[in-house]
Each structure stands twice: as structure tokens, then as C-alpha cells.
Design a protein around this motif. Sequence first.
Motif, PDB file in Angstrom:
ATOM      1  N   ALA A 106       2.602   7.630  -0.681  1.00  0.00           N
ATOM      2  CA  ALA A 106       4.016   7.677  -1.084  1.00  0.00           C
ATOM      3  C   ALA A 106       4.867   8.032   0.129  1.00  0.00           C
ATOM      4  O   ALA A 106       4.542   8.950   0.893  1.00  0.00           O
ATOM      5  CB  ALA A 106       4.213   8.701  -2.197  1.00  0.00           C
ATOM      6  N   TYR A 107       5.979   7.298   0.305  1.00  0.00           N
ATOM      7  CA  TYR A 107       6.862   7.523   1.460  1.00  0.00           C
ATOM      8  C   TYR A 107       8.272   7.834   0.982  1.00  0.00           C
ATOM      9  O   TYR A 107       8.860   7.077   0.195  1.00  0.00           O
ATOM     10  CB  TYR A 107       6.891   6.288   2.362  1.00  0.00           C
ATOM     11  N   GLY A 120       7.858   5.239  -7.090  1.00  0.00           N
ATOM     12  CA  GLY A 120       6.404   5.014  -7.069  1.00  0.00           C
ATOM     13  C   GLY A 120       6.005   3.559  -7.066  1.00  0.00           C
ATOM     14  O   GLY A 120       4.830   3.228  -7.249  1.00  0.00           O
ATOM     15  N   THR A 121       6.953   2.660  -6.849  1.00  0.00           N
ATOM     16  CA  THR A 121       6.657   1.222  -6.782  1.00  0.00           C
ATOM     17  C   THR A 121       6.277   0.833  -5.360  1.00  0.00           C
ATOM     18  O   THR A 121       6.868   1.356  -4.401  1.00  0.00           O
ATOM     19  CB  THR A 121       7.894   0.408  -7.214  1.00  0.00           C
ATOM     20  N   PRO A 122       5.287  -0.052  -5.189  1.00  0.00           N
ATOM     21  CA  PRO A 122       4.926  -0.474  -3.831  1.00  0.00           C
ATOM     22  C   PRO A 122       6.112  -1.063  -3.082  1.00  0.00           C
ATOM     23  O   PRO A 122       6.883  -1.868  -3.627  1.00  0.00           O
ATOM     24  CB  PRO A 122       3.845  -1.536  -4.066  1.00  0.00           C
ATOM     25  N   PHE A 175       0.832  -1.210   0.000  1.00  0.00           N
ATOM     26  CA  PHE A 175       0.000   0.000   0.000  1.00  0.00           C
ATOM     27  C   PHE A 175       0.867   1.260   0.000  1.00  0.00           C
ATOM     28  O   PHE A 175       0.491   2.279  -0.571  1.00  0.00           O
ATOM     29  CB  PHE A 175      -0.927   0.005   1.210  1.00  0.00           C
ATOM     30  N   VAL A 176       1.996   1.198   0.654  1.00  0.00           N
ATOM     31  CA  VAL A 176       2.914   2.336   0.692  1.00  0.00           C
ATOM     32  C   VAL A 176       3.856   2.262  -0.500  1.00  0.00           C
ATOM     33  O   VAL A 176       4.442   1.207  -0.782  1.00  0.00           O
ATOM     34  CB  VAL A 176       3.711   2.341   2.013  1.00  0.00           C
ATOM     35  N   CYS A 179      16.124   2.024  -9.290  1.00  0.00           N
ATOM     36  CA  CYS A 179      15.616   2.989  -8.313  1.00  0.00           C
ATOM     37  C   CYS A 179      16.767   3.405  -7.402  1.00  0.00           C
ATOM     38  O   CYS A 179      17.552   2.560  -6.937  1.00  0.00           O
ATOM     39  CB  CYS A 179      14.483   2.387  -7.491  1.00  0.00           C
ATOM     40  N   ALA A 180      16.840   4.707  -7.113  1.00  0.00           N
ATOM     41  CA  ALA A 180      17.928   5.207  -6.266  1.00  0.00           C
ATOM     42  C   ALA A 180      17.854   4.651  -4.854  1.00  0.00           C
ATOM     43  O   ALA A 180      18.870   4.579  -4.147  1.00  0.00           O
ATOM     44  CB  ALA A 180      17.879   6.740  -6.230  1.00  0.00           C
TER      45      ALA A 180
END
Length: 541
Positions: free
Chosen positions: A481-482, A304-306, A297-298, A329-330
Motif C-alpha cells: 500500500a502506498y 486499496g485499489t491497485p 502490485f502497489v 476515491c479521494a
Amino acid sequence: MMDSMKGKNGSSKAVIYCRVSDTKQTTRGTGLHSQETRCREYASFRGHDVVQVFADDASGGLINRPGMQAMLSFLRQNRRQPHVVIIDDISRLARGIQAHLELRAAISKAGGILESPTLEFGEDSDSQLIENLLASVSQHQRQKNGEQTLNRMRARALNGYWVFHAPVGYKYERVSGQGKVLLPDEPCASILREALEGYACERFSTQAEVKRFLEAQPEFPKTPRGEVTNQRVNDFLTQPLYAGYLELPKWDVSFRPAKHEGLISLETFKTIQNRLNGTARVPARKDISQDFPLRGFVLCGCCGTPLTANWSKGKAAHYPYYLCRQKDCAAKGKSIRRELVEEEFEALLKALRPSAELFEWASSLFRDLWEQRAKTMKEQGKSVKAELSQIERKIAQLMDRLMEADSESVIRAYEKRIGDLETDRMIIRERIEKCGTPLATYEETFEHSMTFLANPWKIWENGSIEHRQTVLKLAFADQLAYDRESGFRTPEISLPFKMLEDICSGNLEMAHPRGFEPLASAFGAGLMAFPNCATEYARAR
């Protein structure tokens, strides 16, 4: 031969074989006992010493019966001392000519000699003719009984009664003048109702979530492994019995109202079928657990990937982390402590709790709308009846076209369309019957909703993984988004909380009785804005 059958006291050794058609006759009747009594009386008259009794509760058309196989085994073990096999009637041996001949030969091969108080068995042609004729008559009786039973069951189904084992959520009880009728079996009925309605309103997005919900209920029946199978879940969702209707295509019993109370409405059932036949959804994640309720969910703040989650082994213990594993992804592989993510999420959830005054105001508003809706429901009956008349006209038109159609494909298309319209007609009739009568009181209808609005954090804190998943769906309009540096970004909250937020912000104005023109001094410019929603709403009333 008879000399070899004699016991020490000069009597012949004998065994008795009894059979009834099903288990009920052994528990509710005296068939086996009566057969044994008559056979013992015959044995005493003929001077036989009964050494053992074998019994079955199985159809006469079957050969492999436990009691019969045990008797044949006993005869083979005592072949040196042949035994008389006593049966009450030829139909007790078998109710099929083929089964009778096979068992007759098996008994003879094992060293048994068949006898009965109602028939004298012999090896001559006349005796065998009579025996075979009686076996054929017995087979005919069995087949005739089966046909009559089937016809009675179909006739009862045509009248709207379920004639098979009671499905989960129901039990049979005798009703005066109707015989056995299905009645809701609690607590399974309420659990199943919640599951079906939850799937219809998309509280459960997939059948897997319905399965998980049912497995979490201690009272709900499961397999020995504690599971509710996928096939069984699908059967629940597609069974019209739960809507108070039945259909048996194999018996040519069309879709019709049943005589029992449905757990859900026909409209809800149709919604479920539309969902099942619609676009396939992504299966529920199997890796979502109580350990990581925010998994999936986060979203990662970078790509932007779960986020996924795992336990990492330390020197002294295992530690829980959320992390991103997306290529390029960084933040790939950079773990975030679970307590950090979940503490910030819980802070977001606690902030959604409205003030006591605002909640009281919203509850009062909902009650007013509920009462107003209840008053207008009867007026809607006219439009619903007009819709019913329109559907009935369409059905009549299609029936006329069906009578004139020659093409098989056209006939099938008309029949399908008529079937769909028939279902719509049943739904509308159900609406008309319930028009003006709320299915439940305001308190019953909004109890869970108001509890959720009052404090979603409380449900999250005390709920199961299924309840927590529901909170995520109802509290937020989209995934969260976290960012590893700044934490959660501004969440998109769901409509109910957004409305309460707008009300609290004071973005409301009192409408003047004459319209939205400049306020007259008599109305009071001081009431333009609502600094305190609950207070101003009370004054306005």
C-alpha cells in the motif's frame, strides 16, 4: 492423329509424368530418376521426342498435385499438337480408382494420349477392363500399405515409443536395438522444463505468464510474428510426453511409461493437470511492462485499489506517473511520479538484504538440513512401498466390482477411478525408484534460491519484467500500500525474509540439555540471547 503429333524430324512429341509418395523419396531415394530413365528408354524405342518432364511427391489418392496440374496446363496450351503422356506404371498416375478415372479423363480432354511401358492403353472394353482392374489393385495396395503402417505405428506406441513428429524440446536419434527414440533437444528442453516446473510450483500463476516467459527466450521456436500461441502453451502443459509417458486414446493406447527421458516428473505433471482443472485464475495483466513493473502490485493508500500507470504529455516530453482511477476515491486522478514510487520501493527491497554473516549462517543451516533430509529419504521408502501396496489393493477391489457392474454409468465411474489410481501407482513407483537419490546436488537445487535471498535487489535491478514479477511474488507476502503523503506502509514480507528478520532480532534462546528449566551455572546464562546469530551458531556447533 499420329501425323499431327509428328515433329519436324518426324518424331512424336511426348511428356513424361513421374510420381513418388512423399518428399523423403525425392531426397533419400532415386525413385523419380529411375521412373524418368525407364520412360525415356520407352520413348526412344517408340520414336517419341520427350519435350518436358513433370514430377510430383504426393499421395496417389490425391488429384490436385502441382506436377499433374502443370502437365495438364501444358497439354491444354499445346492442344493443336497432341502429346503422348508416358508414365512408368499405372500406379504412378493414381492409387485410387476414382482418382485414376478422373485423371484419365482430364488427360484425354487436354489432348494427351496415355502410354506406358508396362501397359497398353486402349479404348476397347477388354483394355478398359484390364486398366480398371489394375487401378483397383493399385488402390487396394495403397489402402493395405496404410493399414500395415498404422498397425506398426500402434504396436510401437504400445511398446512406449512416440511415432509422430518430435515435439518441441525433443529430437529423434537412432538407438541401437530400438530405432528412433526421442532425446532432449537443448536448449529448448531446459527452457520448457523451467516453464512447466514454474507453472507447477505457481511461479507462473497463469498460462499467459508461461506464454510470456517462452516468448522472452530467444532460442525457443515461435511463429513468424514472434509469438507462442495460447493453444501451443496449453499443449505443452497437457502433453504427458514431457513427463516420460504417452497416451493415444484414438488408437486405444492407454496411459503408459514411454521409452524416452521425461523433462519433468509424473508428480509434477499431475500437479499441472490439477492446476489446469482447478479454479480459474485472473488472467495476467497485459498492461504490465518494463516501463511500469509495479503496476497492479502497489495499492492506493486511500481505497486499496491497485494503482494504474501512464505516460503524460508535457511541453517538451512525456512523463511517467502512477495513479488511482477508482471512483469515489479521494486520490482519484492524482498522479504520483514514477521515480518517487520506484525509488521508495527499491529502498524497501534493498533493506531485505541480510548481512554476510547471517546469510552464511542460513546457508550452512540449509546445507545441514539438506544432508539430514538425504539420509532419511531411504527410510521413507518403506512407507512409500506400503502406500503402493494399499493402492494396488484398491485397484484389485475396483476391478472385481467392475466385473460385476451392469450399469454403464457405474462402469464409467469405476474405470475413471481405476485410471486415477493407476496414475497414482505410477507416481509412487517413480518415487521408489528415486528414493535415496537426490535429483540434484545442494548447489544445483539452492543456487537460484540463495542468490535471491542474498540480494533480491540485484535480480530486480538486472532482471526482465518476468524476473521482476517473480521478485514481487517471492519477496512480499501481499501487495504493498502506498500513501501519497507518507509513502509505503509497513510491508508484509514473505516467510524466508521474515524468519531471517526474527533471527536477527535475537528472538531465539539456547535450549538447555535438561530442558527449558532455569539455566544451571555450568551452562552459562550469558548465552541466553543471540546478539550475533552467525557467531553464536558457530559456537553452538
